[in-house]
Scaffold this active site. Structure first.
Site, PDB file in Angstrom:
ATOM      1  N   HIS A 121       0.863  -1.179   0.000  1.00 21.89           N
ATOM      2  CA  HIS A 121       0.000   0.000   0.000  1.00 21.89           C
ATOM      3  C   HIS A 121       0.901   1.231   0.000  1.00 21.89           C
ATOM      4  O   HIS A 121       2.022   1.203   0.503  1.00 21.89           O
ATOM      5  CB  HIS A 121      -0.873  -0.043   1.257  1.00 21.89           C
ATOM      6  CG  HIS A 121      -1.960   0.980   1.326  1.00 21.89           C
ATOM      7  ND1 HIS A 121      -1.712   2.292   1.674  1.00 21.89           N
ATOM      8  CD2 HIS A 121      -3.299   0.882   1.129  1.00 21.89           C
ATOM      9  CE1 HIS A 121      -2.853   2.954   1.688  1.00 21.89           C
ATOM     10  NE2 HIS A 121      -3.830   2.129   1.352  1.00 21.89           N
ATOM     11  N   ASP A 198       2.926  -4.474   8.018  1.00 22.07           N
ATOM     12  CA  ASP A 198       1.647  -3.784   7.910  1.00 22.07           C
ATOM     13  C   ASP A 198       0.546  -4.838   8.050  1.00 22.07           C
ATOM     14  O   ASP A 198       0.299  -5.616   7.135  1.00 22.07           O
ATOM     15  CB  ASP A 198       1.579  -3.072   6.556  1.00 22.07           C
ATOM     16  CG  ASP A 198       0.205  -2.474   6.257  1.00 22.07           C
ATOM     17  OD1 ASP A 198      -0.721  -2.645   7.074  1.00 22.07           O
ATOM     18  OD2 ASP A 198       0.069  -1.842   5.194  1.00 22.07           O
ATOM     19  N   GLN A 201      -4.601  -5.401   6.791  1.00 19.61           N
ATOM     20  CA  GLN A 201      -5.504  -6.334   6.122  1.00 19.61           C
ATOM     21  C   GLN A 201      -5.536  -7.701   6.782  1.00 19.61           C
ATOM     22  O   GLN A 201      -6.495  -8.459   6.587  1.00 19.61           O
ATOM     23  CB  GLN A 201      -5.096  -6.482   4.651  1.00 19.61           C
ATOM     24  CG  GLN A 201      -5.251  -5.222   3.831  1.00 19.61           C
ATOM     25  CD  GLN A 201      -6.695  -4.767   3.707  1.00 19.61           C
ATOM     26  OE1 GLN A 201      -7.619  -5.580   3.694  1.00 19.61           O
ATOM     27  NE2 GLN A 201      -6.901  -3.465   3.621  1.00 19.61           N
ATOM     28  N   LYS A 224     -10.832  -1.480  10.089  1.00 21.62           N
ATOM     29  CA  LYS A 224     -10.888  -2.654   9.229  1.00 21.62           C
ATOM     30  C   LYS A 224     -11.308  -3.901  10.005  1.00 21.62           C
ATOM     31  O   LYS A 224     -11.452  -4.977   9.421  1.00 21.62           O
ATOM     32  CB  LYS A 224      -9.545  -2.881   8.545  1.00 21.62           C
ATOM     33  CG  LYS A 224      -9.152  -1.743   7.601  1.00 21.62           C
ATOM     34  CD  LYS A 224      -7.888  -2.038   6.849  1.00 21.62           C
ATOM     35  CE  LYS A 224      -7.376  -0.825   6.087  1.00 21.62           C
ATOM     36  NZ  LYS A 224      -8.269  -0.406   4.995  1.00 21.62           N
ATOM     37  N   CYS A 362      -4.746   2.283  -3.749  1.00 20.94           N
ATOM     38  CA  CYS A 362      -3.535   2.812  -3.100  1.00 20.94           C
ATOM     39  C   CYS A 362      -2.369   1.823  -3.217  1.00 20.94           C
ATOM     40  O   CYS A 362      -1.562   1.685  -2.301  1.00 20.94           O
ATOM     41  CB  CYS A 362      -3.800   3.168  -1.636  1.00 20.94           C
ATOM     42  SG  CYS A 362      -4.943   4.528  -1.404  1.00 20.94           S
TER      43      CYS A 362
END
Length: 404
Positions: A121, A198, A201, A224, A362
């Site tokens: 991202h 990261d 997700q 999220k 993104c």
């Protein structure tokens, strides 16, 4: 097994209509919906103990402080951090990554190397580009294949005694690929490099154990995983957080201030300047309670079932191509129809009450790799149903008939 119909009753927004159709919400990789239990926590805060934290002796302040710090402990326990002060409240994943990137500007020298995966991202690319420009460090990219999997042999070649930091997403927001972060972490540590993952997700789908992974930094956004927007967390190993300077100056992050010198507070307050998103932090804890009450194993199994069902149904449509066919992936399907721009498909689906994401998500370098302007992305959550998948497939077929 999940009682999906019972779960759906917890989400008021799923009852609304869009363009005269019952909402089919398939944009969960951008933002998941919020259950009533989390909304109740928000209302309770503003109705009963809205006050600033850590600074007041009065009852409301103490109650707010206790609830906020209880949420920190919930996050600590959920991700199995060794200490609660290794959990830093932030505004989300982007804030968390920038905090670490800013801190590393004091630890890098010209010629040091940073490794980033090809499927990141923008929020896990741009801060490191800015860091490289400030410090003279060199940014190198771990390539991927057409299936959307990282080329781990190339990763091995890139690692060296100059590597200082490796950053990679746990799951690709654009492709759904679950990256082999255990191997990435182990090999990075083998050359003395730190690793930032990261997890924006991954956290909605996988229960992450940061100690088992031996991860140095892990980032999450609450919105999220059934929580509110504008709040998230950075996990950092205590030894690393102590090496980094404060990201912002102000109240709360200080121990003592004079005009001659300021000394900084201990963790976690060193990185939490100013009045935080108190209600958001508390609601983040409520969201974790909600998801854990359902169970992450059950969530993962059900979402995988939805992924397989949707993949099979969509591939029956002539001219449809799925981007991201990794063997190990989660409930995200990015696709295009030959001869149709993804934006046009998304617009028609919206007229049918179906919410998907269109564009580069993104993650423009991924789209450049495939030579496409973007994709239609359908991303599924545990409150979605096979009936909604059928509605998506019917909607795509209708779009094809209208546009070709």
């Amino acid at each position: 097994m999940l009682d999906v119909q019972k779960i759906r009753k917890d989400f008021p927004i799923l009852k609304r209509e869009v363009n005269g159709k019952l909402l089919v919400y398939l944009d969960n990789a951008a933002t998941s919906q919020t259950p009533k239990q989390v909304m109740d926590a928000i209302v309770d805060y503003y109705s009963n103990y809205n006050a600033n934290i850590h600074r007041g002796v009065h009852t409301l302040s103490q109650e707010a402080t206790d609830k906020y710090e209880a949420a920190r402990h919930k996050i600590q326990n959920h991700f199995n951090a060794a200490e609660s002060h290794e959990i830093i409240f932030t505004s989300g994943t982007t804030h968390s990554i920038n905090l670490v990137a800013n801190g590393f500007s004091t630890l890098l020298e010209k010629g040091d190397e940073l490794l980033v995966s090809a499927m990141e991202h923008h929020s896990n690319i741009v801060p490191w580009q800015m860091l490289a420009e400030r410090t003279g460090a060199i940014l190198k990219v771990i390539p991927m294949n057409l299936e959307g999997e990282l080329l781990m042999d190339k990763y091995d070649d890139l690692l060296s005694d100059k590597t200082r930091l490796v950053f990679c997403n746990h799951i690709s927001n654009a492709l759904g690929t679950i990256n082999p972060i255990e191997e990435i972490i182990q090999k990075a540590h083998g050359v003395g490099a730190a690793v930032l993952i990261d997890g924006a997700q991954a956290a909605p789908h996988i229960k992450v154990d940061v100690q088992k992974l031996d991860i140095d930094f892990y980032t999450v956004s609450a919105h999220k995983m059934c929580g509110p927007t504008g709040v998230g967390m950075l996990y950092g190993k205590e030894e690393w957080l102590n090496k980094l300077p404060p990201y912002q100056g102000g109240g709360e992050m200080i121990a003592e201030v004079t005009f001659e010198k300021t000394t900084y507070a201990e963790l976690p307050h060193k990185f939490e300047a100013g009045t935080p998103n108190i209600c958001g932090g508390i609601a983040f804890g409520a969201a974790l309670d909600y998801m854990n009450s359902i169970g992450f194993e059950a969530i993962a199994a059900y979402e995988h079932e939805l992924l397989e069902y949707a993949t099979q149904k969509l591939l029956d449509i002539d001219g449809l191509k799925i981007y991201g066919t990794a063997k190990n992936k989660t409930s995200v399907i990015s696709f295009n129809i030959e001869g149709i721009h993804p934006y046009d498909i998304g617009t028609i689906l919206d007229k049918l009450g179906i919410a998907v994401r269109t564009g580069h998500h993104c993650a423009q370098p991924i789209m450049d790799f495939y030579g496409i302007p973007g994709t239609v992305r359908a991303s599924f959550c545990f409150y979605n149903t096979k009936k909604e998948v059928d509605a998506l497939v019917a909607g795509v077929k209708r779009a094809v008939n209208m546009l070709l």
